[in-house]
Design an enzyme around this catalytic site. Structure first.
Site, PDB file in Angstrom:
ATOM      1  N   LEU A 133       0.841  -1.198   0.000  1.00 37.70           N
ATOM      2  CA  LEU A 133       0.000   0.000   0.000  1.00 37.70           C
ATOM      3  C   LEU A 133       0.882   1.256   0.000  1.00 37.70           C
ATOM      4  O   LEU A 133       0.716   2.134  -0.847  1.00 37.70           O
ATOM      5  CB  LEU A 133      -0.916  -0.021   1.242  1.00 37.70           C
ATOM      6  N   PRO A 136       6.664   6.019  -1.550  1.00 39.60           N
ATOM      7  CA  PRO A 136       7.596   7.014  -1.000  1.00 39.60           C
ATOM      8  C   PRO A 136       6.896   8.307  -0.585  1.00 39.60           C
ATOM      9  O   PRO A 136       7.246   8.904   0.423  1.00 39.60           O
ATOM     10  CB  PRO A 136       8.579   7.249  -2.160  1.00 39.60           C
ATOM     11  N   SER A 140       0.770   7.819   5.635  1.00 39.52           N
ATOM     12  CA  SER A 140      -0.505   7.965   6.357  1.00 39.52           C
ATOM     13  C   SER A 140      -1.630   8.341   5.394  1.00 39.52           C
ATOM     14  O   SER A 140      -2.759   7.875   5.535  1.00 39.52           O
ATOM     15  CB  SER A 140      -0.377   9.050   7.431  1.00 39.52           C
ATOM     16  N   TRP A 164       8.625   0.641   1.749  1.00 42.19           N
ATOM     17  CA  TRP A 164       8.527   0.042   3.092  1.00 42.19           C
ATOM     18  C   TRP A 164       7.871  -1.329   3.073  1.00 42.19           C
ATOM     19  O   TRP A 164       7.164  -1.705   4.014  1.00 42.19           O
ATOM     20  CB  TRP A 164       7.713   0.932   4.042  1.00 42.19           C
ATOM     21  N   ILE A 165       8.050  -2.079   2.010  1.00 45.24           N
ATOM     22  CA  ILE A 165       7.302  -3.332   1.904  1.00 45.24           C
ATOM     23  C   ILE A 165       8.018  -4.458   2.651  1.00 45.24           C
ATOM     24  O   ILE A 165       9.141  -4.844   2.301  1.00 45.24           O
ATOM     25  CB  ILE A 165       7.083  -3.698   0.413  1.00 45.24           C
ATOM     26  N   GLY A 346      19.815  -2.016  34.116  1.00 41.75           N
ATOM     27  CA  GLY A 346      20.888  -1.026  34.285  1.00 41.75           C
ATOM     28  C   GLY A 346      21.810  -1.006  33.077  1.00 41.75           C
ATOM     29  O   GLY A 346      21.356  -1.161  31.939  1.00 41.75           O
ATOM     30  N   GLU A 370       1.363  -0.153   9.936  1.00 43.60           N
ATOM     31  CA  GLU A 370      -0.088  -0.381   9.752  1.00 43.60           C
ATOM     32  C   GLU A 370      -0.922   0.756  10.347  1.00 43.60           C
ATOM     33  O   GLU A 370      -1.943   0.529  10.997  1.00 43.60           O
ATOM     34  CB  GLU A 370      -0.490  -1.758  10.287  1.00 43.60           C
ATOM     35  N   THR A 372       0.257   4.768  11.852  1.00 44.58           N
ATOM     36  CA  THR A 372       0.962   5.216  13.062  1.00 44.58           C
ATOM     37  C   THR A 372      -0.056   5.354  14.201  1.00 44.58           C
ATOM     38  O   THR A 372      -1.266   5.372  13.966  1.00 44.58           O
ATOM     39  CB  THR A 372       1.630   6.588  12.829  1.00 44.58           C
TER      40      THR A 372
HETATM   41  C1  LIG Z   1       9.587  -1.700   9.174  1.00 41.97           C
HETATM   42  C2  LIG Z   1       8.407  -1.216   8.385  1.00 41.97           C
HETATM   43  C3  LIG Z   1       7.627  -2.130   7.705  1.00 41.97           C
HETATM   44  C4  LIG Z   1       6.536  -1.691   6.924  1.00 41.97           C
HETATM   45  N1  LIG Z   1       5.824  -2.613   6.200  1.00 41.97           N
HETATM   46  C5  LIG Z   1       4.881  -2.165   5.324  1.00 41.97           C
HETATM   47  C6  LIG Z   1       4.240  -3.084   4.422  1.00 41.97           C
HETATM   48  O1  LIG Z   1       4.499  -4.300   4.460  1.00 41.97           O
HETATM   49  N2  LIG Z   1       3.347  -2.598   3.526  1.00 41.97           N
HETATM   50  C7  LIG Z   1       3.034  -1.267   3.453  1.00 41.97           C
HETATM   51  O2  LIG Z   1       2.214  -0.894   2.615  1.00 41.97           O
HETATM   52  N3  LIG Z   1       3.629  -0.366   4.295  1.00 41.97           N
HETATM   53  C8  LIG Z   1       4.543  -0.786   5.223  1.00 41.97           C
HETATM   54  N4  LIG Z   1       5.168   0.112   6.066  1.00 41.97           N
HETATM   55  C9  LIG Z   1       4.842   1.529   5.956  1.00 41.97           C
HETATM   56  C10 LIG Z   1       4.094   2.085   7.146  1.00 41.97           C
HETATM   57  O3  LIG Z   1       2.759   1.639   7.119  1.00 41.97           O
HETATM   58  C11 LIG Z   1       4.226   3.623   7.093  1.00 41.97           C
HETATM   59  O4  LIG Z   1       5.567   3.927   7.461  1.00 41.97           O
HETATM   60  C12 LIG Z   1       3.249   4.338   7.983  1.00 41.97           C
HETATM   61  O5  LIG Z   1       1.932   4.179   7.501  1.00 41.97           O
HETATM   62  C13 LIG Z   1       3.550   5.830   8.095  1.00 41.97           C
HETATM   63  O6  LIG Z   1       3.771   6.406   6.839  1.00 41.97           O
HETATM   64  P1  LIG Z   1       5.084   7.300   6.595  1.00 41.97           P
HETATM   65  O7  LIG Z   1       6.256   6.540   7.096  1.00 41.97           O
HETATM   66  O8  LIG Z   1       5.084   7.768   5.204  1.00 41.97           O
HETATM   67  O9  LIG Z   1       4.924   8.547   7.590  1.00 41.97           O
HETATM   68  P2  LIG Z   1       4.062   9.868   7.311  1.00 41.97           P
HETATM   69  O10 LIG Z   1       2.693   9.523   6.870  1.00 41.97           O
HETATM   70  O11 LIG Z   1       4.866  10.801   6.485  1.00 41.97           O
HETATM   71  O12 LIG Z   1       3.958  10.445   8.804  1.00 41.97           O
HETATM   72  C14 LIG Z   1       5.028  11.137   9.455  1.00 41.97           C
HETATM   73  C15 LIG Z   1       4.519  11.587  10.842  1.00 41.97           C
HETATM   74  O13 LIG Z   1       3.369  12.452  10.674  1.00 41.97           O
HETATM   75  C16 LIG Z   1       2.276  11.944  11.429  1.00 41.97           C
HETATM   76  N5  LIG Z   1       1.033  12.247  10.719  1.00 41.97           N
HETATM   77  C17 LIG Z   1       0.747  12.077   9.393  1.00 41.97           C
HETATM   78  N6  LIG Z   1      -0.511  12.455   9.137  1.00 41.97           N
HETATM   79  C18 LIG Z   1      -1.049  12.869  10.319  1.00 41.97           C
HETATM   80  C19 LIG Z   1      -2.332  13.383  10.719  1.00 41.97           C
HETATM   81  N7  LIG Z   1      -3.327  13.537   9.849  1.00 41.97           N
HETATM   82  N8  LIG Z   1      -2.517  13.705  12.027  1.00 41.97           N
HETATM   83  C20 LIG Z   1      -1.516  13.542  12.938  1.00 41.97           C
HETATM   84  N9  LIG Z   1      -0.288  13.059  12.616  1.00 41.97           N
HETATM   85  C21 LIG Z   1      -0.063  12.733  11.336  1.00 41.97           C
HETATM   86  C22 LIG Z   1       2.527  10.433  11.517  1.00 41.97           C
HETATM   87  O14 LIG Z   1       1.831   9.870  12.615  1.00 41.97           O
HETATM   88  C23 LIG Z   1       4.039  10.416  11.691  1.00 41.97           C
HETATM   89  O15 LIG Z   1       4.349  10.649  13.044  1.00 41.97           O
HETATM   90  C24 LIG Z   1       6.220  -0.310   6.885  1.00 41.97           C
HETATM   91  C25 LIG Z   1       7.000   0.613   7.612  1.00 41.97           C
HETATM   92  C26 LIG Z   1       8.087   0.175   8.344  1.00 41.97           C
HETATM   93  C27 LIG Z   1       8.913   1.198   9.090  1.00 41.97           C
END
Ligand SMILES: Cc1cc2nc3c(=O)[nH]c(=O)nc-3n(C[C@H](O)[C@H](O)[C@H](O)COP(=O)(O)OP(=O)(O)OC[C@H]3O[C@@H](n4cnc5c(N)ncnc54)[C@H](O)[C@@H]3O)c2cc1C
Length: 390
Positions: A133, A136, A140, A164-165, A346, A370, A372
């Site tokens: 899903l 880059p 969210s 991030w898959i 510690g 899945e 944040t």
């Molecule tokens: C180890 C790992 C495995 C993953 N595996 C998968 C996978 O298998 N398949 C897949 O599709 N994705 C996967 N992901 C992606 C993961 O779902 C995303 O990293 C996550 O959804 C957040 O998206 P982002 O990193 O782009 O952060 P962003 O969306 O850019 O968010 C950055 C910050 O802004 C905050 N934020 C954003 N919008 C809002 C809002 N409206 N209100 C308040 N705060 C907000 C977020 O909470 C976060 O703190 C994985 C990520 C990691 C790190």
């Protein structure tokens, strides 16, 4: 004071079959998973052979229909299996959860023909899945994804990059959300793409803080061609399918979080009953005793919360709000408990000689994946107060 060996969690299980299942999982966890966890995580080694064993043992399709190779288990049992696996090694628990997430679209929205053709191999044939899903530029705000699928006769041609898959580059099948129509949530369609399709490639895995054994990578779709028989659900239904999958997936993350927290508590209790300062075990000091009591209480509350959401799901009742609450609470609990476990040990807790620093690094990612924990709060608030006004 002798070191207290961790007691297995006293689980409420609905059937003898479920009790046997938990025994089997504990056996595999103790023999095949936990002993190699620290070394292989350090080396960034993905234990593919463990997933093959889990598949052969009937543990990779537990909540799905036995008719298609699944285990016919309720979520309350499947999630406790995940918890046990994650306590032994998060890379394995989370990997099983992601595989289950990736299988969901076809199991819940596929046609009978698609299910007969693909599900047995996915659920019990040794295949490993990935769920695509995120991109880059869309995390969210997943509905703004840009990967496109364009119709070409009876085929679809997919182009774009997923980010991030989990299992990216090594999975056998990818459940991919791609844009087939208008901007926004209604223009997205789901596809089941075999891992060996021409034009699909995984980038080098990300260098992560923890869970280094679990490959997380960008996946490039460069003119990937699949037949229309690989479209899951209707055109434009893909985002709804992706979100429905995540409601269940979040319960998996909650269970994994409690597994990591439980492992950290067990390590902390074991250490505190052994380590002596001021002439007695540090577990004698009320400052630490209360900390251990709080850790155990938070874990028990988290387990009760994810199980209560699972039982709603098993009863066919709405559970999305409770799943978001469980994901939020259990992953915040894992972060707090693992951080406290480092404190209990510690200086030794801050070294790789003990597992608690690894647990702390692993817990962090569970607050992000899945959705944040900010997004979980948005989901819960929408159930309480309705959608935000624009
Ligand atoms: C180890 C790992 C495995 C993953 N595996 C998968 C996978 O298998 N398949 C897949 O599709 N994705 C996967 N992901 C992606 C993961 O779902 C995303 O990293 C996550 O959804 C957040 O998206 P982002 O990193 O782009 O952060 P962003 O969306 O850019 O968010 C950055 C910050 O802004 C905050 N934020 C954003 N919008 C809002 C809002 N409206 N209100 C308040 N705060 C907000 C977020 O909470 C976060 O703190 C994985 C990520 C990691 C790190």
């Amino acid at each position: 004071m002798p070191e207290r060996a961790p007691q297995p969690v006293d689980r409420q299980l609905p059937t003898d079959e479920a009790r046997d299942l938990i025994s089997l999982v504990r056996d595999i966890a103790q023999r095949e998973i936990a002993p190699k966890a620290a070394e292989e995580e350090d080396a960034g080694h993905f234990p593919r052979e463990v997933f093959t064993l889990l598949s052969e043992s009937g543990l990779l399709g537990l909540p799905y229909d036995a008719e298609y190779g699944g285990g016919d288990q309720p979520y309350e049992v499947y999630l406790q299996v995940l918890e046990e696996l994650a306590a032994a090694r998060l890379t394995v628990g989370l990997g099983v959860s992601v595989h289950t997430l990736a299988s969901y679209a076809l199991a819940a929205y596929g046609t009978k023909e698609q299910q007969v053709e693909h599900l047995p191999a996915m659920l019990g044939g040794g295949l490993l899945g990935a769920y695509c899903l995120s991109e880059p530029a869309s995390g969210s705000d997943a509905a703004s994804l840009r990967t496109r699928a364009v119709r070409d006769g009876d085929d679809w041609v997919i182009a774009g990059t997923k980010a991030w898959i989990t299992h990216g580059g090594i999975a056998d099948f990818y459940t991919v959300m791609a844009r087939t129509g208008e901007e926004g949530a209604r223009g997205i369609t789901a596809f089941l793409v075999p891992g060996d399709t021409a034009g699909l490639s995984g980038a080098l895995p990300e260098k992560k803080m923890g869970m280094k054994g679990s490959p997380t990578a960008q996946v490039h779709f460069d003119g990937v061609r699949v037949g229309d028989d690989r479209r899951i659900g209707d055109e434009g239904q893909g985002f709804a399918i992706a979100l429905a999958a995540l409601d269940s997936g979040r319960l998996g993350i909650a269970a994994c979080a409690i597994g990591v927290a439980q492992a950290a508590l067990d390590a902390a209790v074991g250490y505190a009953t052994q380590r002596r300062q001021f002439g007695k075990p540090i577990a004698d000091f009320q400052g630490l005793r209360f900390m251990l009591a709080d850790m155990a209480t938070q874990i028990e509350a988290g387990r009760a919360l994810y199980l209560s959401a699972a039982r709603l799901r098993d009863a066919g009742r709405p559970f999305a709000k409770q799943a978001a609450m469980a994901k939020l609470h259990c992953t915040d609990t894992a972060m707090k408990v693992t951080t406290d476990a480092v404190q209990v040990l510690g200086g030794y807790g801050y070294t790789a000689d003990f597992p608690v620093e690894r647990y702390m690094r692993e817990a962090k990612v569970l607050q992000i994946v899945e959705g944040t924990n900010q997004i979980q709060r948005m989901v819960i608030a929408r159930h309480l107060a309705g959608p935000e006004t624009r």
